[in-house]
Enzyme design. Structure first.
Site, PDB file in Angstrom:
ATOM      1  N   GLY A  10       0.812  -1.213   0.013  1.00 16.28           N
ATOM      2  CA  GLY A  10       0.007   0.013   0.081  1.00 16.28           C
ATOM      3  C   GLY A  10       0.956   1.260  -0.121  1.00 16.28           C
ATOM      4  CE  LYS A  84      -5.904   4.811   1.521  1.00 16.59           C
ATOM      5  NZ  LYS A  84      -4.666   5.672   1.201  1.00 16.59           N
ATOM      6  CB  SER A 124      -5.854   7.942  11.978  1.00 16.04           C
ATOM      7  OG  SER A 124      -6.443   9.047  11.341  1.00 16.04           O
ATOM      8  CB  ALA A 125      -4.900  12.755  13.190  1.00 19.79           C
ATOM      9  CE1 TYR A 148      -9.015   4.187   8.528  1.00 26.09           C
ATOM     10  CE2 TYR A 148      -9.286   6.478   9.037  1.00 26.09           C
ATOM     11  CZ  TYR A 148      -8.576   5.460   8.745  1.00 26.09           C
ATOM     12  OH  TYR A 148      -7.079   5.400   8.808  1.00 26.09           O
ATOM     13  CE  LYS A 152      -6.597   3.121  10.956  1.00 24.63           C
ATOM     14  NZ  LYS A 152      -5.399   1.779  10.551  1.00 24.63           N
ATOM     15  CG  ASN A 178      -4.073  15.308   6.535  1.00 26.75           C
ATOM     16  OD1 ASN A 178      -4.211  15.209   8.102  1.00 26.75           O
ATOM     17  ND2 ASN A 178      -5.014  15.457   5.752  1.00 26.75           N
ATOM     18  NE  ARG A 291     -14.416  15.896   3.334  1.00 32.19           N
ATOM     19  CZ  ARG A 291     -13.265  15.386   2.821  1.00 32.19           C
ATOM     20  NH1 ARG A 291     -13.028  14.739   1.543  1.00 32.19           N
ATOM     21  NH2 ARG A 291     -12.121  15.572   3.783  1.00 32.19           N
TER      22      ARG A 291
HETATM   23  P1  NAD Z   1      -3.423   1.683   1.484  1.00 32.93           P
HETATM   24  O1  NAD Z   1      -5.074   1.330   1.112  1.00 32.93           O
HETATM   25  O2  NAD Z   1      -2.631   2.103   0.360  1.00 32.93           O
HETATM   26  O3  NAD Z   1      -2.755   0.532   2.247  1.00 32.93           O
HETATM   27  C1  NAD Z   1      -3.472  -0.571   3.029  1.00 32.93           C
HETATM   28  C2  NAD Z   1      -2.806  -1.761   2.341  1.00 32.93           C
HETATM   29  O4  NAD Z   1      -3.529  -3.013   3.092  1.00 32.93           O
HETATM   30  C3  NAD Z   1      -3.522  -2.070   0.946  1.00 32.93           C
HETATM   31  O5  NAD Z   1      -2.172  -2.580   0.077  1.00 32.93           O
HETATM   32  C4  NAD Z   1      -4.532  -3.312   0.980  1.00 32.93           C
HETATM   33  O6  NAD Z   1      -4.508  -4.022  -0.303  1.00 32.93           O
HETATM   34  C5  NAD Z   1      -3.884  -3.892   2.156  1.00 32.93           C
HETATM   35  N1  NAD Z   1      -5.048  -4.679   2.935  1.00 32.93           N
HETATM   36  C6  NAD Z   1      -6.348  -4.342   3.422  1.00 32.93           C
HETATM   37  N2  NAD Z   1      -7.001  -5.120   3.973  1.00 32.93           N
HETATM   38  C7  NAD Z   1      -6.112  -6.403   4.064  1.00 32.93           C
HETATM   39  C8  NAD Z   1      -6.306  -7.502   4.785  1.00 32.93           C
HETATM   40  N3  NAD Z   1      -7.418  -7.851   5.366  1.00 32.93           N
HETATM   41  N4  NAD Z   1      -5.132  -8.447   4.663  1.00 32.93           N
HETATM   42  C9  NAD Z   1      -4.127  -7.998   4.042  1.00 32.93           C
HETATM   43  N5  NAD Z   1      -3.868  -6.821   3.380  1.00 32.93           N
HETATM   44  C10 NAD Z   1      -4.980  -6.112   3.348  1.00 32.93           C
HETATM   45  O7  NAD Z   1      -3.380   2.686   2.793  1.00 32.93           O
HETATM   46  P2  NAD Z   1      -2.492   3.544   3.444  1.00 32.93           P
HETATM   47  O8  NAD Z   1      -2.749   4.873   3.189  1.00 32.93           O
HETATM   48  O9  NAD Z   1      -1.133   2.887   2.852  1.00 32.93           O
HETATM   49  O10 NAD Z   1      -2.719   3.393   4.848  1.00 32.93           O
HETATM   50  C11 NAD Z   1      -1.964   2.324   5.773  1.00 32.93           C
HETATM   51  C12 NAD Z   1      -2.507   2.391   7.118  1.00 32.93           C
HETATM   52  O11 NAD Z   1      -2.294   3.721   7.548  1.00 32.93           O
HETATM   53  C13 NAD Z   1      -3.937   2.191   7.112  1.00 32.93           C
HETATM   54  O12 NAD Z   1      -4.300   1.177   8.407  1.00 32.93           O
HETATM   55  C14 NAD Z   1      -4.866   3.502   7.364  1.00 32.93           C
HETATM   56  O13 NAD Z   1      -5.955   3.308   7.957  1.00 32.93           O
HETATM   57  C15 NAD Z   1      -3.526   4.114   8.147  1.00 32.93           C
HETATM   58  N6  NAD Z   1      -3.711   5.487   7.908  1.00 32.93           N
HETATM   59  C16 NAD Z   1      -3.572   6.092   6.691  1.00 32.93           C
HETATM   60  C17 NAD Z   1      -3.558   7.498   6.451  1.00 32.93           C
HETATM   61  C18 NAD Z   1      -3.657   8.229   5.210  1.00 32.93           C
HETATM   62  O14 NAD Z   1      -4.171   9.164   5.065  1.00 32.93           O
HETATM   63  N7  NAD Z   1      -3.231   7.358   4.222  1.00 32.93           N
HETATM   64  C19 NAD Z   1      -4.080   8.346   7.438  1.00 32.93           C
HETATM   65  C20 NAD Z   1      -3.815   7.721   8.916  1.00 32.93           C
HETATM   66  C21 NAD Z   1      -3.941   6.315   8.972  1.00 32.93           C
HETATM   67  N1  UDP Z   2     -10.759  18.723   0.556  1.00 31.16           N
HETATM   68  C1  UDP Z   2     -11.502  19.856  -0.429  1.00 31.16           C
HETATM   69  N2  UDP Z   2     -11.568  19.230  -1.759  1.00 31.16           N
HETATM   70  C2  UDP Z   2     -11.258  17.896  -1.791  1.00 31.16           C
HETATM   71  C3  UDP Z   2     -10.656  17.105  -0.865  1.00 31.16           C
HETATM   72  C4  UDP Z   2     -10.589  17.480   0.279  1.00 31.16           C
HETATM   73  O1  UDP Z   2     -11.639  20.881   0.001  1.00 31.16           O
HETATM   74  O2  UDP Z   2     -11.806  17.258  -2.912  1.00 31.16           O
HETATM   75  C5  UDP Z   2     -10.269  19.497   1.959  1.00 31.16           C
HETATM   76  C6  UDP Z   2     -11.031  18.999   3.170  1.00 31.16           C
HETATM   77  O3  UDP Z   2     -12.252  19.841   3.324  1.00 31.16           O
HETATM   78  C7  UDP Z   2      -9.689  19.290   4.132  1.00 31.16           C
HETATM   79  C8  UDP Z   2      -8.690  19.029   3.311  1.00 31.16           C
HETATM   80  O4  UDP Z   2      -8.917  19.485   2.087  1.00 31.16           O
HETATM   81  O5  UDP Z   2     -10.205  20.677   4.625  1.00 31.16           O
HETATM   82  C9  UDP Z   2      -7.977  17.728   3.612  1.00 31.16           C
HETATM   83  O6  UDP Z   2      -9.022  16.735   3.122  1.00 31.16           O
HETATM   84  P1  UDP Z   2      -8.513  15.277   2.915  1.00 31.16           P
HETATM   85  O7  UDP Z   2      -9.702  14.432   2.878  1.00 31.16           O
HETATM   86  O8  UDP Z   2      -7.329  15.133   2.380  1.00 31.16           O
HETATM   87  O9  UDP Z   2      -8.038  14.762   4.476  1.00 31.16           O
HETATM   88  P2  UDP Z   2      -8.940  15.035   5.861  1.00 31.16           P
HETATM   89  O10 UDP Z   2     -10.000  15.696   5.927  1.00 31.16           O
HETATM   90  O11 UDP Z   2      -9.257  13.464   6.135  1.00 31.16           O
HETATM   91  O12 UDP Z   2      -7.964  15.474   7.048  1.00 31.16           O
END
Ligand code: NAD
Ligand code: UDP
Length: 335
Positions: A10, A84, A124-125, A148, A152, A178, A291
């Site tokens: 991922g 996610k 996550s935050a 979601y 967490k 983020n 949103r």
């Molecule tokens: P992502 O979707 O790119 O990566 C997650 C990976 O997990 C994917 O490759 C998916 O195929 C795999 N997966 C999902 N369910 C599975 C399962 N049951 N078994 C095996 N593989 C599985 O997401 P990411 O952005 O890399 O996020 C990684 C982690 O970080 C997640 O837990 C997400 O909730 C957390 N997180 C992400 C963000 C963000 O903004 N990207 C922010 C805060 C927390």
């Molecule tokens: N946002 C936006 N247009 C979009 C996607 C996001 O204006 O198409 C804004 C959203 O309202 C937030 C910021 O961008 O203020 C970050 O949004 P994102 O979904 O990336 O992260 P999160 O809200 O989960 O922190």
């Protein structure tokens, strides 16, 4: 030292695998490819010049996990696997509770059986809900606004209960702000299949003319220019935070949560303007309704992670915008 990385193909997982390998760790990835592509494994090998083991399978499948733990002598686990998408979790909460909770509980059971008790968990935050003040400290009250986020928060609670039952566990909970940007090579990055929900992937698609116009969700927030403010962190900095967390859990038992952010808040308009400037490209946008569920502002107090893990970010917003667009352009050329 051998690290099992669930969800390792991922977005954040792939960047973390690169940093792990470059720091001298052996890496074993498991992923069910529900939200990533097998090609990422080759990309990780190309960047690092090192081998990485990949097993396709699901963390919910206990016999699959037992097979991996029997075959590989795993020293610690970084658990990224999970769904996610906030909006989808609201419309289909059971999908989120089933996958995120079941995969974690199954993984913890198998780790326990194999006496592997060192874990880094992706939180996550979002667990801070609507923060009472800014910047956000780890000690702030926790609450959630969507399923979601609730997965967490529940998992954080499970991990604390587990540690209380057995102090041999060593667990780092990382609360990401983020993550945006991509690896400098342009070989790995964020590549959502559908229309993106998050800001940066949406901006990238508008700049690349795959989407017409960015909808900015509201300009009447209580922020510097009325648009939402967030703490954007370069995904490579975030990945490096996992190395610090691994070092911590390999060296001492305990459980603790750390904010991984920069401490800087940028508004949507600031991000759009920075992106246009550094990439010399136009991003059409219009202001639309807020949103549902969005908060005015969210940014970290990163001082605890700095003090306890020695974690400091290096990249600024310009790098994040350049690297995100570079990955998108390279991906388009290659496909
Ligand atoms: P992502 O979707 O790119 O990566 C997650 C990976 O997990 C994917 O490759 C998916 O195929 C795999 N997966 C999902 N369910 C599975 C399962 N049951 N078994 C095996 N593989 C599985 O997401 P990411 O952005 O890399 O996020 C990684 C982690 O970080 C997640 O837990 C997400 O909730 C957390 N997180 C992400 C963000 C963000 O903004 N990207 C922010 C805060 C927390
Ligand atoms: N946002 C936006 N247009 C979009 C996607 C996001 O204006 O198409 C804004 C959203 O309202 C937030 C910021 O961008 O203020 C970050 O949004 P994102 O979904 O990336 O992260 P999160 O809200 O989960 O922190």
């Amino acid at each position: 030292m051998k690290i099992l990385v669930t969800g390792g193909t991922g977005y954040i997982g792939s960047h973390t695998c690169v940093e792990l390998i470059e720091s001298g760790y052996e890496v074993v990835i498991i992923d069910n490819l529900s939200n990533s592509k097998i090609e990422v494994v080759e990309r990780i090998k190309e960047i690092t010049g090192k081998d990485v083991k990949f097993y396709e399978g699901d963390c919910i499948d206990k016999s699959f996990l037992i097979k991996i733990f029997s075959k590989e002598k795993i020293d610690a686990v970084i658990h990224f696997a999970g769904f996610k998408a906030v909006g989808e979790s609201v419309s289909n909460p059971l999908k989120y509770y089933r996958n995120n909770l079941d995969s974690t509980i199954t993984l913890l059971e198998v780790m326990n059986e194999f006496n592997c008790k060192k874990l880094v968990f992706s939180s996550s935050a979002t667990v801070y809900g609507k923060p009472k003040s800014l910047p956000i400290k780890e000690t702030f009250p926790l609450s959630t606004t969507n399923p979601y986020g609730t997965t967490k928060l529940i998992i954080e609670g499970i991990l604390r209960d587990l540690y209380n039952s057995d102090n041999n566990w060593s667990i780092a909970i990382l609360r990401y702000f983020n993550p945006i940007g991509a690896h400098k090579s342009g070989l790995i990055g964020e590549n959502p299949n559908d229309i993106p929900n998050n800001l940066m992937p949406y901006i990238v698609k508008v700049a690349s003319k795959e989407l017409e116009c960015l909808n900015i969700f509201g300009n009447d927030y209580n922020t510097k220019d009325g648009t939402g403010v967030r703490d954007y962190i370069h995904v490579v900095d975030l990945a490096k935070g996992h190395i610090k967390a691994i070092e911590k859990i390999l060296n001492e038992n305990g459980i603790d949560a750390y904010n991984l952010g920069t401490g800087n808040g940028y508004s949507v308009l600031e991000i759009v303007n920075a992106f246009q400037k550094v990439n010399n490209v136009k991003v059409n946008y219009k202001i639309v309704e807020r949103r549902k569920g969005d908060i005015d502002a969210c940014y970290a107090d990163p001082s605890y992670a700095k003090e306890k893990l020695g974690f400091k970010t290096k990249y600024g917003i310009e790098d994040m915008c350049i690297d995100a667009y570079n990955f998108a352009k390279k991906f388009k050329e290659d496909n």
